[in-house]
Enzyme design. Structure first.
Site, PDB file in Angstrom:
ATOM      1  N   ILE A   1      50.954  25.993  -0.982  1.00  0.00           N
ATOM      2  CA  ILE A   1      51.159  27.427  -0.809  1.00  0.00           C
ATOM      3  C   ILE A   1      52.045  27.718   0.388  1.00  0.00           C
ATOM      4  O   ILE A   1      52.866  28.646   0.365  1.00  0.00           O
ATOM      5  CB  ILE A   1      49.810  28.177  -0.696  1.00  0.00           C
TER       6      ILE A   1
ATOM      7  N   SER B   1      49.601  19.968  10.881  1.00  0.00           N
ATOM      8  CA  SER B   1      49.377  19.276   9.613  1.00  0.00           C
ATOM      9  C   SER B   1      49.192  17.794   9.876  1.00  0.00           C
ATOM     10  O   SER B   1      49.937  17.196  10.660  1.00  0.00           O
ATOM     11  CB  SER B   1      50.560  19.485   8.660  1.00  0.00           C
ATOM     12  N   ARG B   2      48.208  17.206   9.212  1.00  0.00           N
ATOM     13  CA  ARG B   2      47.997  15.760   9.325  1.00  0.00           C
ATOM     14  C   ARG B   2      48.786  14.987   8.286  1.00  0.00           C
ATOM     15  O   ARG B   2      48.799  13.767   8.296  1.00  0.00           O
ATOM     16  CB  ARG B   2      46.507  15.442   9.190  1.00  0.00           C
TER      17      ARG B   2
ATOM     18  N   LYS C   1      44.675  34.131   1.423  1.00  0.00           N
ATOM     19  CA  LYS C   1      43.504  34.514   0.626  1.00  0.00           C
ATOM     20  C   LYS C   1      42.855  33.272   0.020  1.00  0.00           C
ATOM     21  O   LYS C   1      43.538  32.275  -0.253  1.00  0.00           O
ATOM     22  CB  LYS C   1      43.901  35.521  -0.453  1.00  0.00           C
TER      23      LYS C   1
ATOM     24  N   ASP D   1      39.464  31.514  -7.456  1.00  0.00           N
ATOM     25  CA  ASP D   1      40.606  31.438  -6.541  1.00  0.00           C
ATOM     26  C   ASP D   1      41.786  32.245  -7.093  1.00  0.00           C
ATOM     27  O   ASP D   1      42.353  33.063  -6.377  1.00  0.00           O
ATOM     28  CB  ASP D   1      41.009  29.987  -6.274  1.00  0.00           C
TER      29      ASP D   1
END
Length: 320
Positions: A14, A36-37, A90, A168
């Site tokens: 996303i 971010s990993r 969201k 979702d």
């Protein structure tokens, strides 16, 4: 024009599909860092943890969270505690109490908290709200159907507790519904179909009611093959209103608005509008946290009858 530095936490699908292009094209924010990993963004500083970013980059005043809802609360709270404004993808959290706690904390600290609902910024939504304002709504029919293997390929979190499953995408419909109806609506019952290997439903039928005999139904399917089917039909004393393509196309008696998404589903100005709204809230020193869509989902779980169905299989699914 001076751009406001912003960081994104969670550089997944996303973020790459929507948030990064919206920031790049919007002209209000500059992507200053990521957390971010699994890899960040080329030529942008990336941190393995949010704590590391908060310590190293005190000048970044806005944090946009694109992580799954189950892991969002702790990070959002830490960002607010550190004096940063926060924007939430969201749904805004895994539970209503989490979101209410973040709302209270932002208020105490005088910070902006924006719980975003991107579908409210689809092209047809504002017109639908205006048209319905003086109408008596009699019934609503929602059909929200898509293929999870296309829209969430290989993602495990959506099937885990707090991931919402079919809700979702369906919460997008609920966000539109609560935005455009001139009266409140509440859940009266639901049938939730759970794959035997998942903690969230893959399909559902939900019923609603409102004042003056208003009734509504939602047919939700996360295994719908073919083009997504995101429609809403609202019968009123002034005729039928329909929203299709996720709110992009509005039809009312004698009029049709919106061009749809063409060859790029989802790239329809919704996310640039979110960032414009975030800029407006920052300038005004305000927050926007509307939990009504999440309340409808929570009520569907509370009132829903569970039905077990076949296990969900996805050849792209990988444990993470």
């Amino acid at each position: 024009m001076t751009l406001t530095d912003i960081a994104i936490v969670g550089v997944g699908k996303i973020a790459r599909d929507q948030h990064l292009p919206a920031i790049a094209e919007g002209g209000q924010f500059r992507l200053a860092a990521t957390v971010s990993r699994s890899g960040g963004v080329e030529r942008v500083e990336n941190f393995d943890t949010l704590d590391a970013l908060l310590e190293a980059r005190p000048g970044i005043g806005v944090i946009s969270f694109c992580t799954p809802p189950q892991v969002r609360y702790e990070g959002a709270r830490a960002a607010l505690e550190a004096g940063r404004h926060v924007m939430l993808e969201k749904p805004p959290g895994a539970s209503l109490s989490e979101v209410e706690d973040l709302r209270a904390l932002a208020g105490e600290k005088g910070l902006t908290l924006y719980a975003t609902w991107h579908s409210r910024h689809a092209d047809g939504v504002a017109g639908a709200r205006a048209w319905l304002a003086d109408k008596r709504v009699q019934s609503v029919r929602i059909d929200w159907k898509e293929d999870v293997r296309v829209w969430h390929p290989g993602q495990v979190w959506i099937w885990e507790a707090g991931g919402l499953g079919v809700f979702d995408p369906a919460i997008n419909a609920f966000s539109i519904l609560t935005e455009i109806l001139p009266v409140p609506i509440h859940v009266t019952g639901a049938e939730l179909r759970f794959p035997s290997n998942c903690e969230t439903p893959i399909a559902a039928d939900v019923s609603f009611a409102g004042p003056h005999g208003l009734t509504a139904t939602a047919d939700l399917d996360f295994l719908y093959e073919g083009d997504p089917f995101w429609t809403m039909a609202i019968e009123t004393d002034g005729g039928m209103l329909t929203l299709t393509q996720g709110g992009a196309v509005l039809e009312v008696p004698g009029d049709r608005q919106g061009e749809g998404w063409g060859d790029q589903p989802g790239i329809h100005g919704e996310y640039p509008r979110l960032y414009s709204e975030m800029a407006r809230l920052l300038a005004a020193g305000q927050s926007e946290v509307d939990t009504r869509p999440l309340t409808l989902v929570a009520d569907a779980f509370m009132l829903g009858r569970r039905v077990d169905v076949a296990p969900f299989t996805d050849p792209t699914l990988k444990e993470t």
